[in-house]
Scaffold this motif. Structure first.
Motif, mmCIF file in Angstrom:
data_model
loop_
_atom_site.group_PDB
_atom_site.id
_atom_site.type_symbol
_atom_site.label_atom_id
_atom_site.label_comp_id
_atom_site.label_asym_id
_atom_site.label_seq_id
_atom_site.Cartn_x
_atom_site.Cartn_y
_atom_site.Cartn_z
ATOM 1 N N GLN A 61 16.408 0.114 52.321
ATOM 2 C CA GLN A 61 15.405 1.106 51.913
ATOM 3 C C GLN A 61 15.756 2.438 52.636
ATOM 4 O O GLN A 61 16.372 2.530 53.577
ATOM 5 C CB GLN A 61 13.944 0.893 52.226
ATOM 6 C CG GLN A 61 13.470 -0.296 51.126
ATOM 7 C CD GLN A 61 11.948 -0.383 51.216
ATOM 8 O OE1 GLN A 61 11.371 -0.407 52.466
ATOM 9 N NE2 GLN A 61 11.286 -0.624 50.247
ATOM 10 N N ILE A 341 13.850 2.760 33.300
ATOM 11 C CA ILE A 341 13.907 4.184 33.644
ATOM 12 C C ILE A 341 13.058 5.277 33.094
ATOM 13 O O ILE A 341 12.867 5.322 31.925
ATOM 14 C CB ILE A 341 15.492 4.542 33.713
ATOM 15 C CG1 ILE A 341 16.314 3.535 34.586
ATOM 16 C CG2 ILE A 341 15.857 5.920 33.598
ATOM 17 C CD1 ILE A 341 17.769 3.824 34.380
ATOM 18 N N SER A 357 13.381 4.900 38.254
ATOM 19 C CA SER A 357 12.943 3.813 37.747
ATOM 20 C C SER A 357 11.919 3.164 38.919
ATOM 21 O O SER A 357 11.835 4.138 39.825
ATOM 22 C CB SER A 357 13.894 2.552 37.611
ATOM 23 O OG SER A 357 14.707 2.056 38.313
ATOM 24 N N LYS A 360 13.525 2.383 42.800
ATOM 25 C CA LYS A 360 14.751 3.214 43.211
ATOM 26 C C LYS A 360 15.213 4.043 42.089
ATOM 27 O O LYS A 360 14.464 4.491 41.110
ATOM 28 C CB LYS A 360 15.769 1.926 42.983
ATOM 29 C CG LYS A 360 16.275 1.637 41.512
ATOM 30 C CD LYS A 360 17.332 0.253 41.573
ATOM 31 C CE LYS A 360 17.532 0.028 40.118
ATOM 32 N NZ LYS A 360 18.664 -0.605 40.200
ATOM 33 N N ASP A 362 18.881 5.384 40.454
ATOM 34 C CA ASP A 362 20.229 5.123 40.243
ATOM 35 C C ASP A 362 21.177 6.293 39.787
ATOM 36 O O ASP A 362 20.580 7.337 39.329
ATOM 37 C CB ASP A 362 20.152 4.381 38.693
ATOM 38 C CG ASP A 362 19.957 2.771 38.787
ATOM 39 O OD1 ASP A 362 20.532 1.926 39.407
ATOM 40 O OD2 ASP A 362 18.650 2.569 38.484
ATOM 41 N N ARG A 363 22.038 6.413 40.448
ATOM 42 C CA ARG A 363 23.281 7.372 40.447
ATOM 43 C C ARG A 363 24.355 7.124 39.618
ATOM 44 O O ARG A 363 25.101 5.903 39.672
ATOM 45 C CB ARG A 363 23.649 7.806 41.794
ATOM 46 C CG ARG A 363 24.782 8.906 41.937
ATOM 47 C CD ARG A 363 25.264 9.293 43.130
ATOM 48 N NE ARG A 363 26.631 10.127 43.070
ATOM 49 C CZ ARG A 363 27.060 10.110 44.242
ATOM 50 N NH1 ARG A 363 26.950 9.415 44.992
ATOM 51 N NH2 ARG A 363 28.302 11.150 44.101
ATOM 52 N N ASP A 370 27.509 3.599 36.770
ATOM 53 C CA ASP A 370 26.580 3.368 37.818
ATOM 54 C C ASP A 370 27.002 3.291 38.984
ATOM 55 O O ASP A 370 27.646 2.180 39.425
ATOM 56 C CB ASP A 370 25.517 2.150 37.518
ATOM 57 C CG ASP A 370 24.165 2.099 38.244
ATOM 58 O OD1 ASP A 370 24.408 2.731 39.265
ATOM 59 O OD2 ASP A 370 23.395 1.458 37.921
ATOM 60 N N SER A 372 25.952 3.980 42.338
ATOM 61 C CA SER A 372 24.922 3.337 43.569
ATOM 62 C C SER A 372 23.435 3.258 43.205
ATOM 63 O O SER A 372 22.893 4.119 42.239
ATOM 64 C CB SER A 372 25.323 4.226 44.854
ATOM 65 O OG SER A 372 24.965 5.498 44.635
ATOM 66 N N ASP A 373 22.721 3.059 44.156
ATOM 67 C CA ASP A 373 21.223 2.793 44.120
ATOM 68 C C ASP A 373 20.712 3.260 45.341
ATOM 69 O O ASP A 373 21.384 3.393 46.424
ATOM 70 C CB ASP A 373 20.758 1.468 43.949
ATOM 71 C CG ASP A 373 21.062 0.791 42.803
ATOM 72 O OD1 ASP A 373 21.547 1.381 41.697
ATOM 73 O OD2 ASP A 373 20.868 -0.402 42.752
ATOM 74 N N PRO A 375 17.461 3.141 46.992
ATOM 75 C CA PRO A 375 16.180 2.510 47.032
ATOM 76 C C PRO A 375 15.023 3.441 47.523
ATOM 77 O O PRO A 375 15.109 4.096 48.506
ATOM 78 C CB PRO A 375 16.444 1.249 48.015
ATOM 79 C CG PRO A 375 17.938 1.520 47.999
ATOM 80 C CD PRO A 375 18.260 2.559 48.241
#
Length: 405
Positions: A61, A341, A357, A360, A362-363, A370, A372-373, A375
């Motif tokens: 996280q 999202i 969303s 998280k 999303d990038r 996509d 990376s995320d 958190p």
């Protein structure tokens, strides 16, 4: 035989004095320590504030900011946020506030707007009352001036101290009045069509105006450009636009002017986001790119950064949504994304698109990958970006994250 106790009495007195001196020394040391802590508070307190109440981040996280975050928000009110250089503005149903990126309060003032609205540009923001007659211009979190107009306000935009207010005229559906950084009127335009948005050109010498009308029973838009100093007039005294676009079969939701260099000269590129199509126009309002939406569903959310645009389409019949991306070279890409999202944020070319969303962010790259995320330790309804930070808007609070590299 008598017992000599004088030595013992003397020793007892010395022991008592030692205890007194020791207690005085301890109290003095504590007082000195407290004084030092208070004197150096600014250096250590931000690092320690709330340490006992912070929840450690779970593995994977992103840690929330320390210091003045989270910022408390009125839970029973609608909150609108906008980023400006060096901070962000918060407009609730009853209050206007501004904060630096560290959460330090720059401004707090009550208002009596019935329908509050806000827009921002670089280090300025303007608050106004839709259907009311008041607006206020702020720069770096400080009030520049306030105005009370004679007509009801539809929208207000700001750029480099120049303010454009669109109102309902007594004899016209819309009137645009432009004010300089002192609040003095410098331009006025009365329209027989509804004005849906405006954008000032690169050197603040003129304004692009999106106009809405109907054609064969359908809503259509066009864009006109007026100079503040070189506006011609027809035989009836009506202002003639310097440039005018073709008609688009869409309702214009936003109009953005992006400075562009053509040879040695500076000009503008226009990005028009509509409910049914997307268009890029030159400074002379010639069409350079047109994208008619063929994505399933309805337009739910959109974000613009320069010529970069991200549009979110939701489809109630599907478990997924569609994201339409356009980059600064006018290249477009449609990507299928999860249906949960809720909002998008377009950023610079090298960073891409951020999509919020549950739990998280999303990038995505501008090519739709996509990457990376990010958190999130909680659920948030929206977010803004200011400087190197993401500011998360949740129920009753605003929190801050570092913008990951």
């Amino acid at each position: 035989m008598a017992i000599d106790i004088s030595n013992r009495i003397k020793k007892n007195k010395i022991d008592k004095l030692k205890k007194v001196f020791f207690r005085v020394f301890v109290l003095f040391s504590i007082a000195a320590a407290v004084f030092i802590l208070i004197y150096t508070r600014d250096a250590w307190y931000p690092e320690m504030e709330g340490i006992l109440t912070r929840v450690p981040a779970l593995p994977g996280q992103q840690s929330l900011a320390e210091g003045n975050f989270p910022l408390a928000l009125p839970e029973a009110e609608t909150v609108r946020t906008r980023a400006f250089d060096g901070g962000f503005a918060v407009l609730s149903d009853t209050k206007t506030a501004a904060y630096g990126t560290n959460g330090n309060e720059l401004l707090s003032a009550s208002h009596n707007y019935a329908n509050p609205a806000i827009s921002a540009y670089e280090n300025e923001f303007v608050t106004y009352d839709i259907g009311g007659k008041n607006f206020s211009l702020y720069r770096k979190g400080k009030l520049r001036y306030e105005k009370t107009l004679a007509e009801q306000i539809l929208l207000v935009r700001v750029k480099n101290g120049i303010c454009g207010a669109v109102t309902i005229g007594a004899k016209h559906p819309a009137v645009l009045t432009v004010y300089d950084n002192t609040g003095r009127e410098i331009f006025s335009f009365r329209s027989t069509s509804r004005i849906t948005d405006i954008a000032f050109n690169h050197d603040d010498s003129g304004v692009f105006i999106s106009l809405l009308s109907s054609k064969s029973g359908d809503l259509v838009s066009r864009v006109v450009y007026y100079s503040f100093t070189e506006t011609g007039k027809d035989e009836n005294g009506t202002a003639i636009p310097a440039f005018e676009s073709e008609t688009f079969g869409t309702l214009t939701l936003s109009l953005t002017a992006v400075p562009a260099k053509t040879g040695e000269e500076m000009s503008d590129l226009l990005l028009l986001v509509g409910d049914r199509e997307l268009a890029v126009l030159s400074s002379e309002l010639k069409l350079l790119k047109q994208v008619v939406y063929n994505e399933p569903g309805t337009l739910k959310n959109y974000s613009v950064n320069g010529l970069n645009a991200a549009l979110l389409f939701s489809d109630e019949l599907s478990n997924s949504s569609t994201m339409l991306i356009m980059d600064s070279d006018y290249m477009t890409k449609s990507v299928t994304i999860p249906s949960n999202i809720r909002m998008l944020k377009a950023t610079a070319d090298d960073y891409g698109i951020l999509a919020l969303s549950d739990g998280k962010i999303d990038r995505f790259s501008l090519s739709g990958i996509d990457i990376s995320d990010i958190p999130l330790p909680g659920s948030y309804s929206s977010f803004i970006i200011s400087g190197d930070y993401i500011f998360l808007l949740g129920y009753g609070e605003i929190n801050r994250l570092d913008l990951p590299a």
